[in-house]
Structures are given as structure tokens and as C-alpha cells.
Design a protein around this motif. Structure first.
Motif, short mmCIF file in Angstrom:
data_model
loop_
_atom_site.label_atom_id
_atom_site.label_comp_id
_atom_site.label_asym_id
_atom_site.label_seq_id
_atom_site.Cartn_x
_atom_site.Cartn_y
_atom_site.Cartn_z
N MET A 170 24.52 27.68 27.71
CA MET A 170 25.06 26.39 27.29
C MET A 170 24.35 25.24 27.98
O MET A 170 24.15 24.17 27.39
CB MET A 170 26.56 26.34 27.58
N SER A 171 23.94 25.43 29.23
CA SER A 171 23.27 24.37 29.98
C SER A 171 21.98 23.95 29.29
O SER A 171 21.63 22.77 29.23
CB SER A 171 23.00 24.84 31.41
N ALA A 172 21.25 24.93 28.76
CA ALA A 172 20.01 24.62 28.05
C ALA A 172 20.28 23.74 26.84
O ALA A 172 19.50 22.82 26.53
CB ALA A 172 19.32 25.91 27.63
N MET A 232 17.58 20.24 20.43
CA MET A 232 18.31 21.46 20.10
C MET A 232 19.68 21.11 19.54
O MET A 232 20.17 21.77 18.60
CB MET A 232 18.46 22.32 21.35
N ILE A 233 20.31 20.07 20.09
CA ILE A 233 21.62 19.63 19.57
C ILE A 233 21.48 19.14 18.14
O ILE A 233 22.28 19.47 17.26
CB ILE A 233 22.20 18.52 20.47
N ALA A 234 20.44 18.31 17.89
CA ALA A 234 20.23 17.75 16.56
C ALA A 234 19.95 18.83 15.53
O ALA A 234 20.27 18.67 14.34
CB ALA A 234 19.08 16.75 16.60
N MET A 282 27.00 19.60 14.51
CA MET A 282 27.19 19.39 15.95
C MET A 282 26.87 17.95 16.31
O MET A 282 25.92 17.36 15.80
CB MET A 282 26.32 20.34 16.78
N GLU A 283 27.68 17.38 17.20
CA GLU A 283 27.45 16.03 17.66
C GLU A 283 27.87 15.90 19.13
O GLU A 283 28.61 16.73 19.65
CB GLU A 283 28.25 15.02 16.83
#
Length: 208
Positions: free
Chosen positions: A128-130, A137-139, A144-145
Motif C-alpha cells: 500500500m505504501s508504494a 499509479m493512483i491515476a 480511485m481518488e
């Protein structure tokens, strides 16, 4: 009216004193175990010393679990909350081996369900830290936001067609708090539950 308030106040005081007495009794037992472990070590009975110290460590972990359990938010209005327990049931224990604590919440009028989880120094946290440290990676993740929890950030994955929410909040690189929701009309219950968590108390109790 005054009599009722007095009775309620007295009852709360008695309950608090009972909890404090139980905690003190457990703490005294830990001291006894540590002292016996030291005595056995000095007598060069190393195996017996290890056993006593391991019992003391387990009791300390139980105390940490109990204090971390107190940080979980109460049930929101219109919801009920179960007791805090270790993930998968069983005795509530926080310590080595990647244990985690969780609490379930049920919507009283509806099919909504929330599960709040607390993990500290758990192997899952590295993965999760990565994610938290990589905006690209989030985008790339669908639905996901990033949302704000005070001055910090949390990651929210909301799937409206399923009424499913997954909210993750990472503190100090080693404390992961998650709220997973099912059967929700919106992501709001999951977000509000995380915001109601006593974050300062979690930091204090999880400090090394």
C-alpha cells in the motif's frame, strides 16, 4: 431528574474504575512475570526465563490491543457496531506475525455494511505504501481518488454500481487504517467513519 443524572454518573464512574482495576491487575501480573524472568536469568535458568518473558510480552500485546480497540469510532447514527476483534475472529491480540484489528458496522435500516481495520507493521502495508507515494499509479486505478483527512491524504475507491467503497489511510509508513463498505448508497459513510477515528490516539498507542 437530578437523581437520574447522579445515578448515570455513578454508574459510569463505577464502570471506569472497574476497567482501570482490571488493567492495573494485568499490568501488575506483567511486572511479576518480568521480575521472575530476571530472577531466573540471574540463576542461569535461561529456558524458564524465556518462557516467563514470552508470557509477559503476550500480556503486554493484549494491553496494546485493548488500548488500540478504544480508538475505533463509535457507530454512526443509524448504524450499530460490533466489538473490536482480531481479523478472522479469535482472541484480540496485536503483535508479531502481521495481526490486525477490525470492527464491523451494520446499517439498521438497509443493507449497508462497513468494516474498519487497523494494521501496524503488517506485510500488507509495504504494498500500500508504494501506491500512496506514486500519483501515476493512483491515476491508473479505475474509480480511485485521493481525499483529505485533515492535512493528510487517503485513497478512496468507489464503485457505485456495486455500492462498494474501499478507503485506505497510511500514517507514518507503518500504520494502515482501512474502511471497506458494501451495500452503500454513497461513499459518504465510509469517509465519515474514517474521519471519526481517533487518529491521535492511534499514533500514541502505536508509538515505538
Amino acid at each position: 431528574m437530578k437523581r437520574s443524572v447522579l445515578l448515570l454518573t455513578s454508574g459510569a464512574l463505577i464502570a471506569s474504575l472497574g476497567s482501570l482495576t482490571a488493567a492495573n491487575a494485568q499490568a501488575d501480573e506483567v511486572v511479576e512475570q518480568l521480575e521472575l524472568g530476571l530472577e531466573l536469568y540471574q540463576e542461569q535458568e535461561y529456558g524458564a526465563a524465556i518462557t516467563e518473558l514470552e508470557f509477559a510480552i503476550n500480556d503486554i500485546r493484549k494491553l496494546v490491543s485493548e488500548r488500540l480497540a478504544e480508538t475505533f469510532p463509535e457507530a454512526p447514527e443509524g448504524w450499530s457496531a460490533a466489538t473490536v476483534e482480531s481479523a478472522g475472529g479469535g482472541a484480540m491480540m496485536f503483535g508479531g506475525g502481521g495481526s490486525m484489528l477490525e470492527r464491523e458496522y451494520r446499517q439498521q435500516e438497509g443493507g449497508g455494511k462497513l468494516t474498519a481495520k487497523l494494521m501496524i507493521d503488517n506485510p500488507m502495508i509495504q504494498a500500500m505504501s508504494a501506491m500512496f507515494n506514486n500519483p501515476a499509479m493512483i491515476a491508473a486505478q479505475p474509480n480511485m481518488e485521493r481525499i483529505r483527512i485533515g492535512r493528510d491524504s487517503a485513497l478512496l475507491k468507489w464503485q457505485p454500481e456495486r455500492g462498494a467503497a474501499e478507503l485506505s489511510f497510511l500514517m507514518e509508513g507503518r500504520i494502515l487504517m482501512q474502511v471497506n463498505g458494501q451495500g452503500l448508497d454513497s461513499q459518504a459513510p465510509a469517509v465519515e467513519l474514517l474521519k471519526a477515528w481517533d487518529l491521535a490516539a492511534v499514533r500514541e498507542q502505536a508509538a515505538r
